[in-house]
Motif scaffolding. Structure first.
Motif, PDB file in Angstrom:
ATOM      1  N   UNK A  25       0.873  -1.183   0.000  1.00 58.78           N
ATOM      2  CA  UNK A  25       0.000   0.000   0.000  1.00 58.78           C
ATOM      3  C   UNK A  25       0.906   1.227   0.000  1.00 58.78           C
ATOM      4  N   UNK A  26       0.777   2.040  -1.049  1.00 65.80           N
ATOM      5  CA  UNK A  26       1.715   3.139  -1.309  1.00 65.80           C
ATOM      6  C   UNK A  26       0.939   4.445  -1.467  1.00 65.80           C
ATOM      7  N   UNK A 121      -2.067   2.008  -4.929  1.00 64.86           N
ATOM      8  CA  UNK A 121      -1.721   3.420  -4.745  1.00 64.86           C
ATOM      9  C   UNK A 121      -2.926   4.186  -4.207  1.00 64.86           C
ATOM     10  N   UNK A 122      -2.802   4.667  -2.967  1.00 64.14           N
ATOM     11  CA  UNK A 122      -3.908   5.381  -2.328  1.00 64.14           C
ATOM     12  C   UNK A 122      -3.798   6.872  -2.651  1.00 64.14           C
ATOM     13  N   UNK A 229      -6.477   3.340  -5.677  1.00 60.54           N
ATOM     14  CA  UNK A 229      -7.569   3.392  -4.710  1.00 60.54           C
ATOM     15  C   UNK A 229      -7.845   4.853  -4.390  1.00 60.54           C
ATOM     16  N   UNK A 230      -9.013   5.333  -4.788  1.00 56.58           N
ATOM     17  CA  UNK A 230      -9.363   6.738  -4.619  1.00 56.58           C
ATOM     18  C   UNK A 230     -10.084   6.882  -3.287  1.00 56.58           C
ATOM     19  N   UNK A 260      -6.486  -0.476 -13.137  1.00 52.45           N
ATOM     20  CA  UNK A 260      -7.758  -0.461 -12.418  1.00 52.45           C
ATOM     21  C   UNK A 260      -7.853   0.723 -11.444  1.00 52.45           C
ATOM     22  N   UNK A 261      -9.047   1.317 -11.343  1.00 58.22           N
ATOM     23  CA  UNK A 261      -9.310   2.428 -10.425  1.00 58.22           C
ATOM     24  C   UNK A 261     -10.532   2.061  -9.589  1.00 58.22           C
ATOM     25  N   UNK A 262     -10.385   2.116  -8.258  1.00 61.56           N
ATOM     26  CA  UNK A 262     -11.512   1.778  -7.376  1.00 61.56           C
ATOM     27  C   UNK A 262     -11.756   2.891  -6.373  1.00 61.56           C
ATOM     28  N   UNK A 263     -12.978   3.449  -6.344  1.00 63.31           N
ATOM     29  CA  UNK A 263     -13.294   4.396  -5.282  1.00 63.31           C
ATOM     30  C   UNK A 263     -13.480   3.642  -3.971  1.00 63.31           C
TER      31      UNK A 263
END
Length: 393
Positions: A25-26, A121-122, A229-230, A260-263
């Motif tokens: 987790x970055x 990536x947060x 990760x948004x 991939x992009x996840x809210x």
């Protein structure tokens, strides 16, 4: 004479070939990484504090992979032992501008990313005056630029070092096969360097099998798969609206198309993590929402190109993790290293077939059970019975 079949060149994947792959987790400091880590792993490791560099050594935990197929098999066999698949997740210290040159916890941070196989990536997309931002204000596209640039700068440093080492060897000259191989490697390293200097990430390049063989031992940061990760406020997550989101999506489309992009709302996940499963389910039902964590874990497995096979019976149902595309002996080696060397054959049918026919006897009666040898490529959802010889002492 019939025309010769063209030999299809096997695509070699970027990254380590193993099956026990790790995700890190970055993100910048104070974007919600440690809180996400605690929620996703349901443990109190990590150090969610409101100041930069609260996490120094990466914390590690294993997360159970949610899979309806595994749940069904456990209900079907009611085994004495149940072993689900898991994914290893690391909470890594926050990055800052200048990390590539050692600012903040720069070098330690980057070496920890180097040790993982993929990146969550947060990205902070919530306003909260109580939670300081290392850059002074909330600006997710600037944060994305900083991380992207720092990882690329560090990769340039790694590649320049590799180029230097190769140049020392190729200066000797000569026509040997070894020298030819070294010169090919040098040409590939030059190509990677040009790609990075052009502001592009290695994972976005089209690399041939020989080039991938040069890239993989470099453990480049920009070669690793990324899941964005948004991190939204709970309010924005529940109403599925956020003022920063359009610009973030535009940035990803331009700079990381296809990733991939996840809210997600880390504050919402943190709240759910303090509840029992029943309470959390009731809360989600009331709010008309659900936890994003199962999707986060499944998406990362997909990004890592991982699949599962099962071993089943009344003693044990177990889900094993493999890289997609591996053959039966390598899959057997995941169960026990000796099985890869002594592999004879495997009895195989797929989960979908078992579910369709209801039980093993019906699958056999329908002629759907196959016996396969060393060249069989294991498919996601296969149920395997491995036959192997005795290991040599």
């Amino acid at each position: 004479m019939p025309p010769k079949k063209a030999v299809k060149e096997e695509k070699i994947l970027l990254g380590r070939p193993g099956n026990s792959l790790k995700s890190g987790i970055v993100g910048l400091a104070n974007v919600g990484k440690s809180t996400l880590f605690q929620a996703i792993t349901k443990c109190s490791l990590g150090n969610p504090a409101n100041f930069p560099y609260a996490t120094i050594d990466p914390e590690e935990a294993r997360v159970i992979v949610p899979d309806a197929r595994y749940d069904w098999l456990c209900q079907h066999y009611k085994p004495k032992s149940q072993v689900p698949a898991n994914l290893t997740v690391y909470d890594i210290a926050g990055l800052t501008r200048g990390s590539s040159t050692g600012a903040g916890l720069g070098n330690a941070f980057l070496s920890h990313i180097r040790a993982v196989d993929a990146i969550f990536q947060v990205v902070r997309c919530f306003d909260d005056a109580e939670i300081i931002h290392v850059e002074g204000d909330v600006n997710p596209t600037r944060d994305l630029d900083i991380i992207s640039e720092e990882l690329r700068l560090k990769d340039i440093e790694f590649v320049e070092k590799a180029k230097e080492n190769l140049a020392k060897q190729t200066r000797r000259g000569g026509q040997s096969l070894e020298m030819k191989k070294l010169k090919e490697e040098e040409a590939t390293v030059d190509k990677i360097l040009a790609w990075l200097n052009d502001g592009k990430d290695v994972r976005k390049g089209e690399w041939g099998p020989k080039e991938v063989e040069v890239i993989n031992p470099l453990f480049l940061l920009t070669a690793k798969p990324v899941v964005y990760l948004i991190n939204l406020s709970e309010k924005d997550y529940l109403r599925q609206k956020n003022k920063y989101l359009p610009k973030v999506m535009e940035w990803i489309k331009t700079n990381a198309a296809g990733d991939p992009v996840l809210p997600i709302s880390v504050s919402f996940e943190e709240r759910l993590a303090t509840m029992s499963d029943e309470e959390a389910a009731e809360e989600c039902k009331t709010l008309g929402s659900k936890s994003a964590l199962p999707k986060v874990i499944v998406t990362m497995r997909q990004a890592l190109n991982l699949a599962s096979f099962f071993t089943t019976g009344t003693d044990e149902v177990r889900q094993w993790t493999i890289r997609k595309g591996i053959k039966a002996p390598q899959a057997a080696g995941v169960i026990h290293t000796d099985f890869e060397k002594t592999f004879i054959q495997c009895i195989v049918y797929n989960y979908d077939t078992l579910k369709e026919y209801g039980d093993e006897n019906a699958v056999k009666a329908a002629g759907k059970v196959m016996t396969k040898g060393k060249d069989y490529v294991v498919e996601d959802g296969d149920i395997l019975l491995i036959k192997a010889g005795a290991a040599k002492a």
